[in-house]
Structures are given as structure tokens and as C-alpha cells.
Design a protein around this motif. Sequence first.
Motif, PDB file in Angstrom:
ATOM      1  N   SER A 115       0.831  -1.203   0.000  1.00 36.04           N
ATOM      2  CA  SER A 115       0.000   0.000   0.000  1.00 36.04           C
ATOM      3  C   SER A 115       0.864   1.252   0.000  1.00 36.04           C
ATOM      4  O   SER A 115       2.046   1.216   0.324  1.00 36.04           O
ATOM      5  CB  SER A 115      -0.888   0.039   1.258  1.00 36.04           C
ATOM      6  OG  SER A 115      -1.610  -1.150   1.428  1.00 36.04           O
ATOM      7  N   ASP A 185      -1.411  -2.665  -4.708  1.00 39.09           N
ATOM      8  CA  ASP A 185      -2.796  -3.066  -4.950  1.00 39.09           C
ATOM      9  C   ASP A 185      -3.766  -2.463  -3.935  1.00 39.09           C
ATOM     10  O   ASP A 185      -4.937  -2.827  -3.881  1.00 39.09           O
ATOM     11  CB  ASP A 185      -2.946  -4.589  -4.966  1.00 39.09           C
ATOM     12  CG  ASP A 185      -2.417  -5.263  -3.708  1.00 39.09           C
ATOM     13  OD1 ASP A 185      -1.984  -4.540  -2.775  1.00 39.09           O
ATOM     14  OD2 ASP A 185      -2.428  -6.505  -3.656  1.00 39.09           O
ATOM     15  N   CYS A 186      -3.282  -1.525  -3.141  1.00 36.53           N
ATOM     16  CA  CYS A 186      -4.122  -0.884  -2.133  1.00 36.53           C
ATOM     17  C   CYS A 186      -3.628   0.540  -1.905  1.00 36.53           C
ATOM     18  O   CYS A 186      -2.429   0.747  -1.675  1.00 36.53           O
ATOM     19  CB  CYS A 186      -4.076  -1.687  -0.827  1.00 36.53           C
ATOM     20  SG  CYS A 186      -5.140  -1.051   0.485  1.00 36.53           S
ATOM     21  N   ASP A 198     -13.264   7.097  -2.981  1.00 36.45           N
ATOM     22  CA  ASP A 198     -12.902   5.686  -3.143  1.00 36.45           C
ATOM     23  C   ASP A 198     -13.666   5.040  -4.293  1.00 36.45           C
ATOM     24  O   ASP A 198     -13.077   4.321  -5.110  1.00 36.45           O
ATOM     25  CB  ASP A 198     -13.120   4.912  -1.842  1.00 36.45           C
ATOM     26  CG  ASP A 198     -14.543   5.038  -1.302  1.00 36.45           C
ATOM     27  OD1 ASP A 198     -15.158   6.101  -1.482  1.00 36.45           O
ATOM     28  OD2 ASP A 198     -15.031   4.063  -0.690  1.00 36.45           O
ATOM     29  N   GLU A 199     -14.967   5.310  -4.378  1.00 33.13           N
ATOM     30  CA  GLU A 199     -15.770   4.678  -5.429  1.00 33.13           C
ATOM     31  C   GLU A 199     -15.387   5.203  -6.813  1.00 33.13           C
ATOM     32  O   GLU A 199     -15.292   4.431  -7.774  1.00 33.13           O
ATOM     33  CB  GLU A 199     -17.252   4.922  -5.152  1.00 33.13           C
ATOM     34  CG  GLU A 199     -17.738   4.260  -3.862  1.00 33.13           C
ATOM     35  CD  GLU A 199     -19.188   4.567  -3.561  1.00 33.13           C
ATOM     36  OE1 GLU A 199     -19.845   5.215  -4.400  1.00 33.13           O
ATOM     37  OE2 GLU A 199     -19.663   4.152  -2.485  1.00 33.13           O
ATOM     38  N   THR A 202     -11.995   3.738  -7.767  1.00 34.05           N
ATOM     39  CA  THR A 202     -12.101   2.311  -8.081  1.00 34.05           C
ATOM     40  C   THR A 202     -12.604   2.106  -9.509  1.00 34.05           C
ATOM     41  O   THR A 202     -12.181   1.167 -10.209  1.00 34.05           O
ATOM     42  CB  THR A 202     -13.027   1.612  -7.081  1.00 34.05           C
ATOM     43  OG1 THR A 202     -12.464   1.710  -5.769  1.00 34.05           O
ATOM     44  CG2 THR A 202     -13.198   0.134  -7.422  1.00 34.05           C
ATOM     45  N   GLU A 203     -13.504   2.971  -9.967  1.00 30.46           N
ATOM     46  CA  GLU A 203     -13.970   2.896 -11.354  1.00 30.46           C
ATOM     47  C   GLU A 203     -12.829   3.183 -12.329  1.00 30.46           C
ATOM     48  O   GLU A 203     -12.739   2.551 -13.392  1.00 30.46           O
ATOM     49  CB  GLU A 203     -15.102   3.892 -11.574  1.00 30.46           C
ATOM     50  CG  GLU A 203     -16.398   3.527 -10.872  1.00 30.46           C
ATOM     51  CD  GLU A 203     -17.483   4.564 -11.098  1.00 30.46           C
ATOM     52  OE1 GLU A 203     -17.238   5.512 -11.880  1.00 30.46           O
ATOM     53  OE2 GLU A 203     -18.567   4.432 -10.502  1.00 30.46           O
ATOM     54  N   PRO A 206      -9.739  -0.286 -11.591  1.00 29.67           N
ATOM     55  CA  PRO A 206     -10.533  -1.386 -11.020  1.00 29.67           C
ATOM     56  C   PRO A 206      -9.730  -2.494 -10.349  1.00 29.67           C
ATOM     57  O   PRO A 206     -10.313  -3.301  -9.620  1.00 29.67           O
ATOM     58  CB  PRO A 206     -11.299  -1.930 -12.238  1.00 29.67           C
ATOM     59  CG  PRO A 206     -10.513  -1.488 -13.432  1.00 29.67           C
ATOM     60  CD  PRO A 206      -9.901  -0.185 -13.060  1.00 29.67           C
ATOM     61  N   ASN A 207      -8.423  -2.551 -10.551  1.00 31.76           N
ATOM     62  CA  ASN A 207      -7.616  -3.613  -9.943  1.00 31.76           C
ATOM     63  C   ASN A 207      -6.956  -3.193  -8.638  1.00 31.76           C
ATOM     64  O   ASN A 207      -6.106  -3.916  -8.109  1.00 31.76           O
ATOM     65  CB  ASN A 207      -6.545  -4.095 -10.932  1.00 31.76           C
ATOM     66  CG  ASN A 207      -7.158  -4.730 -12.167  1.00 31.76           C
ATOM     67  OD1 ASN A 207      -8.138  -5.469 -12.071  1.00 31.76           O
ATOM     68  ND2 ASN A 207      -6.588  -4.440 -13.322  1.00 31.76           N
ATOM     69  N   VAL A 208      -7.348  -2.044  -8.129  1.00 27.08           N
ATOM     70  CA  VAL A 208      -6.738  -1.500  -6.911  1.00 27.08           C
ATOM     71  C   VAL A 208      -7.832  -1.204  -5.896  1.00 27.08           C
ATOM     72  O   VAL A 208      -8.898  -0.701  -6.243  1.00 27.08           O
ATOM     73  CB  VAL A 208      -5.951  -0.203  -7.219  1.00 27.08           C
ATOM     74  CG1 VAL A 208      -5.326   0.362  -5.943  1.00 27.08           C
ATOM     75  CG2 VAL A 208      -4.884  -0.462  -8.278  1.00 27.08           C
ATOM     76  N   GLN A 209      -7.568  -1.526  -4.630  1.00 24.36           N
ATOM     77  CA  GLN A 209      -8.471  -1.128  -3.549  1.00 24.36           C
ATOM     78  C   GLN A 209      -8.138   0.304  -3.120  1.00 24.36           C
ATOM     79  O   GLN A 209      -6.980   0.611  -2.842  1.00 24.36           O
ATOM     80  CB  GLN A 209      -8.293  -2.033  -2.328  1.00 24.36           C
ATOM     81  CG  GLN A 209      -8.652  -3.479  -2.529  1.00 24.36           C
ATOM     82  CD  GLN A 209      -8.540  -4.242  -1.219  1.00 24.36           C
ATOM     83  OE1 GLN A 209      -9.248  -3.983  -0.257  1.00 24.36           O
ATOM     84  NE2 GLN A 209      -7.620  -5.199  -1.182  1.00 24.36           N
ATOM     85  N   PHE A 210      -9.135   1.153  -3.048  1.00 29.08           N
ATOM     86  CA  PHE A 210      -8.973   2.500  -2.520  1.00 29.08           C
ATOM     87  C   PHE A 210      -9.748   2.564  -1.202  1.00 29.08           C
ATOM     88  O   PHE A 210     -10.976   2.406  -1.194  1.00 29.08           O
ATOM     89  CB  PHE A 210      -9.478   3.545  -3.511  1.00 29.08           C
ATOM     90  CG  PHE A 210      -8.601   3.685  -4.722  1.00 29.08           C
ATOM     91  CD1 PHE A 210      -7.560   4.597  -4.745  1.00 29.08           C
ATOM     92  CD2 PHE A 210      -8.803   2.875  -5.832  1.00 29.08           C
ATOM     93  CE1 PHE A 210      -6.743   4.716  -5.855  1.00 29.08           C
ATOM     94  CE2 PHE A 210      -7.988   2.978  -6.948  1.00 29.08           C
ATOM     95  CZ  PHE A 210      -6.954   3.907  -6.962  1.00 29.08           C
TER      96      PHE A 210
END
Length: 232
Positions: A115, A185-186, A198-199, A202-203, A206-210
Motif C-alpha cells: 500500500s 494493490d491498495c 474511493d468509489e 475504483t472505477e 478497477p484492480n486496486v483497492q482504494f
Amino acid sequence: MSISILVINPNSSEKVTKNLEAILKPPPYTIFDFYTAPPDGPPEITPELSELSAKVALPDLLAKDVINKYDGFLVCCYSDHPLVYHLAKHTSKPILGIMQATLLYALSQASVNKSFILTSVNEWEPVLDKGITDFVGSDSFPYKKFQKTKGLDVNVLSLSDPQEFAKIVNRVKSIFDEYKADKIDCVLLGCAGMAGLDEKLTEAFPNVQFIDSVKVGVDLLGGLIRFKSVLP
């Protein structure tokens, strides 16, 4: 049994608080109230103004008798904010800072490889890197799980403005290019003013957590409150 959480904005910007109110939806059996620091507090918290922020907010919080009114407290400044520790001198009820909440998430999830903190402006970078190092109890930066903090160089009060989003996406792309070898990845969203991004991010990626620091903060705090309530 319902629990009550006071969501504390330790700066004097009502705009930040209103954004928190719009984004946060209480889980079942949870009640939120929101607090904004008095007008003589800083409207935006810089590293130099953190102590002033706590100095202004603490006596106001105590005068409002929040210690007896709520089961737990979330301090919504993404830093190792002194208000967390000042409040802890007055109660044993759970108190959590939003930075600590995101770090707990990143360290506890087996699915997370590595992260970094994405913050508002560059002056926070060394401060938050020190916060990571102190949190894990290390003498050196924990590169195995984190990369160094990066700033968007966007004013905190502008982070939720739609016209800034294209700039944010371009900045994040450049950071991922720089950190390509780290397999990030985060991303920990390192500012309460980023609530809700975050949303959208993410759009775009898409392969990463926010990780929204305020959302994860209230969920983790709720767990701490319930756990403490069943202790003998």
C-alpha cells in the motif's frame, strides 16, 4: 443494543463535516453524530496546526460532555493527530484516528500486497511516513508492506470538487508508473476531505483497492466498541 459514535472533524470547516455526513451511512444499530471544531480552530489542518486544532477542540468537546454521551470517537484528521491522545486522558472508551484505521486495514488483510498513502499536499508526505513508521514500531520505514506517501498537491477543501477529479486521476496514474515494481494493490486515502473518492477511483483503477479512511474508521471503531462492551 445500539452504539453511538461521535465523528469528529477537528478543523473548523463545515464543508468537510457536511461531506462526511453525506458519505457516511451508519451500520445497523449504530448512531452517528458529527462535530466541527469551533471557529477559532484552523479551517484546514497542516502539520504545524495539528496541536492548535487539538487545543481548540478538546475543551469544547469536554464542555459538551461528549465523554458521557457517546460510546466511541473517530478523529477525522489523517495524521497522528494529538486529539486522539488528549481525549484518551479523559476516557477509556475507544478512540480511533482515521490514519490508524487505514493502517490497521492494510496490515490485517492477507489479500493486500503493498500500500501507499495518497494525501492532499506534499508537505504531509514526510509527516505521514513518520506516522507509518511509528505505528508499526519500527526504526526504519516498513517497505515490505508500504511505499512512501504521495501528495496530490490539491487543496483539501477542493478534493471533493468534480472538476478536480481529472487532475487526481492523472496524478494517480503517474504514481502507479513510479511504483510499478512494487505491485501496489491498495491505496489509503489520506485525508478526510477525500471521503467519497474511493468509489470514483475504483472505477478508474478497477484492480486496486482504494480505502476511504472515514468509512473504514467507523466500521473498525464499531467493532472495538462492541468488543470492549463484552470484556469482563
